[in-house]
Design an enzyme around this catalytic site. Structure first.
Site, PDB file in Angstrom:
ATOM      1  N   LYS A 248       0.834  -1.207   0.000  1.00 14.01           N
ATOM      2  CA  LYS A 248       0.000   0.000   0.000  1.00 14.01           C
ATOM      3  C   LYS A 248       0.865   1.252   0.000  1.00 14.01           C
ATOM      4  CE  LYS A 248      -1.112   2.170   3.515  1.00 14.01           C
ATOM      5  NZ  LYS A 248      -1.549   2.665   4.843  1.00 14.01           N
ATOM      6  N   CYS A 318     -18.987   6.550   5.732  1.00  8.96           N
ATOM      7  CA  CYS A 318     -18.967   5.087   5.855  1.00  8.96           C
ATOM      8  C   CYS A 318     -17.989   4.692   6.961  1.00  8.96           C
ATOM      9  CB  CYS A 318     -18.572   4.453   4.517  1.00  8.96           C
ATOM     10  SG  CYS A 318     -18.995   2.697   4.398  1.00  8.96           S
ATOM     11  N   CYS A 325     -25.554   5.622   7.221  1.00  6.17           N
ATOM     12  CA  CYS A 325     -26.247   5.218   5.992  1.00  6.17           C
ATOM     13  C   CYS A 325     -27.412   6.149   5.674  1.00  6.17           C
ATOM     14  CB  CYS A 325     -26.744   3.779   6.117  1.00  6.17           C
ATOM     15  SG  CYS A 325     -25.430   2.553   6.339  1.00  6.17           S
ATOM     16  N   CYS A 328     -26.158   8.857   3.423  1.00  6.41           N
ATOM     17  CA  CYS A 328     -25.363   8.413   2.272  1.00  6.41           C
ATOM     18  C   CYS A 328     -26.244   8.370   1.029  1.00  6.41           C
ATOM     19  CB  CYS A 328     -24.760   7.041   2.544  1.00  6.41           C
ATOM     20  SG  CYS A 328     -23.745   6.404   1.185  1.00  6.41           S
ATOM     21  N   CYS A 334     -26.518   0.286  -2.090  1.00  2.00           N
ATOM     22  CA  CYS A 334     -25.464  -0.408  -1.338  1.00  2.00           C
ATOM     23  C   CYS A 334     -26.053  -1.652  -0.674  1.00  2.00           C
ATOM     24  CB  CYS A 334     -24.865   0.521  -0.281  1.00  2.00           C
ATOM     25  SG  CYS A 334     -23.606  -0.270   0.760  1.00  2.00           S
TER      26      CYS A 334
END
Length: 382
Positions: A248, A318, A325, A328, A334
């Site tokens: 990463k 998130c 949620c 969102c 989702c």
């Protein structure tokens, strides 16, 4: 006669006459019947196209392709599959025969299509809208903001790598504060390598696993001074050789420091959100599996943007525990929307923990209420 069948039959007659000369007309009649029956089989056989490819040596022609049909004068009929697969006599070159039937519409060829999640472009557009304010911690304290803009190019690249090493399992606010202290101290590979462990620990504390990171920073700085002149490697393979640097960090360092997109930088936010949105063909267990799964379908021109988008989205909406949620824009597409995060059991002694003292207090209050009610019933007011 010039017929190829007659030429083949004369050879057979010569061989048969040596064994039985008295057979004469009987042998010729049986031969004609066999030729007639074989010619009928030839006419009834379906047309085939046969490609013959011979393995050639280094000085021979690269390939030899010949086509045979039942009208070819070199043999009596088409090459059958049994003849094509039969072994050749010893000493002859083995040939590879491929039989292709006329009228093959290619139905046996299966075309595999690249998998991609449904509605991902719509979901990505909503995430861009929610991230348009650029007010997440990563926007002001991420690795792109932690280096000294006035420093030489190789020092900037080194500071980008240091900020990425410190950011592992650490909030951006803590990483940004530690980088400010390191820059005031002198954040170059030569200076970090010469700083003692105690002083370096005071500068980077309280980043996560700061004792291990002190060791990694000292070892990495020493390698960069001796092998790269104080600069960082310009390849993923060279970066992952450094102590404390994983895939990463390597991909993010290539993108930020060298402006080269070598892969997707996947941290805990990208790993979590990709699984929640269903952006993976199957659930993954760690960020490295998520990186490989995303790179299989996500267009390469989005690899540099996706980390910044999802990290800020994971910091604001998130969330790891208790995602928001209800605010969102992807709550209707989702697959993980409005699913409560697993509740954590409170630690013993915490205000939420039902310890012995709390249980005793609750029980005492309940007994007192019962006694008051019974006394009120026995002595009603006048």
């Amino acid at each position: 006669m010039s017929s190829p069948y007659f030429m083949q039959s004369s050879a057979v007659l010569t061989r048969s006459s040596s064994s039985s000369r008295g057979a004469g007309g009987g042998a010729a009649a049986s031969l004609r019947s066999r030729l007639s029956s074989r010619r009928g089989d030839v006419d009834a056989a379906p047309a085939r196209r046969v490609k013959v490819e011979e393995a050639t040596g280094p000085e021979e022609k690269p390939s030899l392709t010949a086509s045979f049909s039942h009208g070819c004068p070199e043999r009596l009929g088409p090459i059958t599959e049994a003849e094509a697969s039969s072994p050749l006599p010893r000493g002859r070159r083995r040939r590879q025969v491929k039989v292709e039937y006329d009228g093959d519409d290619g139905a046996s060829r299966v075309k595999t299509e690249r998998w991609e999640p449904p509605d991902w472009t719509k979901q990505l557009g909503f995430i861009r809208d929610m991230r348009s304010g650029r007010d997440a911690p990563v926007d002001s304290m991420g690795a792109e903001k932690c280096y000294d803009a006035q420093a030489p190019a190789h020092v900037k690249r080194f500071q980008v790598l240091v900020s990425l090493m410190l950011s592992s399992q650490t909030r951006d606010q803590v990483t940004g504060a530690a980088m400010q202290r390191l820059r005031a101290h002198g954040c170059t590979a030569e200076n970090i390598a010469a700083t003692d462990d105690k002083k370096l620990g005071e500068l980077i504390h309280p980043v996560g696993f700061w004792r291990n990171k002190v060791k990694f920073l000292k070892q990495t700085s020493a390698m960069l001074v001796t092998e790269f002149g104080g600069d960082i490697p310009n390849s993923v393979e060279g970066l992952v050789r450094l102590p404390g640097v994983g895939p990463k960090m390597a991909h993010l360092a290539m993108d930020i420091a060298w402006d080269r997109v070598s892969g997707i930088g996947v941290d805990t936010h990208v790993h979590r959100i990709s699984n929640r949105l269903g952006w993976l063909n199957k659930p993954t267990k760690n960020p490295e599996e998520t990186r490989k799964a995303l790179e299989e379908w996500l267009p390469r021109e989005l690899w540099s943007e996706i980390n910044w988008l999802l990290v800020g989205f994971g910091q604001q909406v998130c969330l790891p525990v208790g995602p928001l949620c209800s605010v969102c824009l992807n709550q209707h597409s989702c697959p993980s929307a409005h699913k409560c995060s697993p509740a954590k059991r409170p630690k013993p002694g915490s205000p939420r923990s039902p310890g012995p003292s709390r249980k005793f207090k609750v029980e005492s209050e309940r007994v007192s209420d019962t006694r008051r009610k019974s006394a009120a019933n026995q002595n009603p007011p006048d």
